[in-house]
Design an enzyme around this catalytic site. Structure first.
Site, mmCIF file in Angstrom:
data_model
loop_
_atom_site.group_PDB
_atom_site.id
_atom_site.type_symbol
_atom_site.label_atom_id
_atom_site.label_comp_id
_atom_site.label_asym_id
_atom_site.label_seq_id
_atom_site.Cartn_x
_atom_site.Cartn_y
_atom_site.Cartn_z
ATOM 1 N N SER A 150 110.327 25.835 -40.560
ATOM 2 C CA SER A 150 110.199 25.414 -39.075
ATOM 3 C C SER A 150 111.021 24.128 -39.245
ATOM 4 C CB SER A 150 108.958 25.038 -38.863
ATOM 5 O OG SER A 150 108.723 24.178 -37.814
ATOM 6 N N TYR A 175 101.916 19.524 -42.567
ATOM 7 C CA TYR A 175 102.658 20.831 -42.163
ATOM 8 C C TYR A 175 104.175 20.513 -42.399
ATOM 9 C CZ TYR A 175 104.514 24.274 -38.800
ATOM 10 O OH TYR A 175 105.339 25.135 -38.425
#
Length: 321
Positions: free
Chosen positions: A158, A183
């Site tokens: 990502s 994350y």
């Protein structure tokens, strides 16, 4: 061969769909494993690969939900796998290897994002453990079948990798938890995994890629309060998407399908992709896309691989004694 981290002019883009990039590609006789292949981008990936003729294995933590989602798709089978549980990873890999089949494509698509602080395994932070360590162990356990298939391993990362490199001094967030930094670290790990796997596996004919699929509203956002997404400008108060750059799930699945199958990438590997092309390297946030240098650093990638092997107890590429 080291592949330059630069665009190749694929002819596809942000609005291309998985079906677009598979046009004219026949995957008959190929076997693909898609983790999380029953929800969001994974489901669209499963559908696209199956339509192109591939047999798709969908390992799922929620096996009943997966059966409901993909049961009607021809050429798809479901098995049980919890990436946060190394015993489950081992058991799935053993069942698959016992079948004697080769693997042509692995897409490490499953993941969690910005969840509340959670510990799994040996007290590991859940995002790092699920998104990275589980997939690391899975690929290493399945390596004999992957090597025979001489195909591709695709790691879904990502743009969130920009939020954090690997926190070598506090990888498990024992000194205070931040869901977005956690994350970011996990997504950086996904990129570094592909960098080092490609370096280790290319002589065996296996290549690895990582990618940013784009912004897409999927069940990945399930841990985010609505007001947080409103404040970020992603949705309005009624839940309608606002960001014009957001993709549909069909568009979001395109880059991972392209990385897994495109003949344009023949002989290449170890690179981070976006919008169905290889991404450029960026060093600041002025540009909305691209990959940060910390995520593709070979030294960091090798260090992470060594640590991952120590944590999981599995390594298909042990160093000579």
């Amino acid at each position: 061969m080291t592949t330059p981290q630069q665009k190749i002019g694929s002819g596809f883009g942000a609005r291309s769909t998985a079906e677009d990039v598979l046009h004219g590609i026949d995957l008959s006789g190929k076997l693909a494993i898609v983790t999380g292949g029953y929800s969001g981008l994974g489901l669209e990936t499963t559908r696209a690969l199956a339509r192109a003729g591939a047999h798709v294995v969908v390992p799922a933590r929620r096996r009943d939900v997966a059966h409901e989602a993909v049961g009607a798709i021809s050429g798809v089978e479901v098995d049980e796998l919890d990436l946060a549980d190394l015993d489950s990873v081992h058991q799935f890999a053993e069942r698959f290897l016992d079948s004697g089949r080769d693997i042509d494509i692995v897409i490490n698509n499953a993941g969690i994002m910005a969840c509340p602080e959670t510990r799994v395994g040996f007290g590991w932070e859940a995002q790092f453990a699920t998104n990275h360590l589980g997939h690391y162990a899975l690929v290493n356990r399945l390596w004999p079948a992957i090597a025979r298939g001489r195909g591709r391993v695709v790691s879904v990362s990502s743009v969130g990798h920009r939020r954090s490199g690997i926190r070598w001094e506090d990888m498990q967030f024992e000194r205070g938890y931040d869901k977005w930094e956690a994350y970011g670290q996990a997504k950086t790990a996904n990129v570094l995994f592909a960098v080092h796997l490609d370096a280790l596996a290319r002589d065996a004919g296996v290549r690895a890629f990582s990618l940013h699929p784009g912004g897409i509203m999927t069940p990945l956002q399930r841990h985010l309060p609505r007001q947080e997404m409103v404040a970020a400008g992603w949705i309005d108060e009624e839940g309608n998407p606002l960001d014009p750059s957001f993709k549909t799930p069909e568009q979001g699945a395109a880059t991972q399908v392209w990385a897994a199958t495109s003949p344009q990438l023949e002989g290449m590997g170890g690179v981070y992709c976006e919008d169905c092309d290889i991404a450029e390297v960026v060093t600041d946030d002025a540009q909305g896309m691209g990959v940060r240098p910390h995520a593709i650093d070979p030294g960091q990638a090798a260090r992470l691989w060594t640590l991952s092997a120590e944590l999981t107890g599995v390594n298909a590429f042990p160093e000579p004694r």
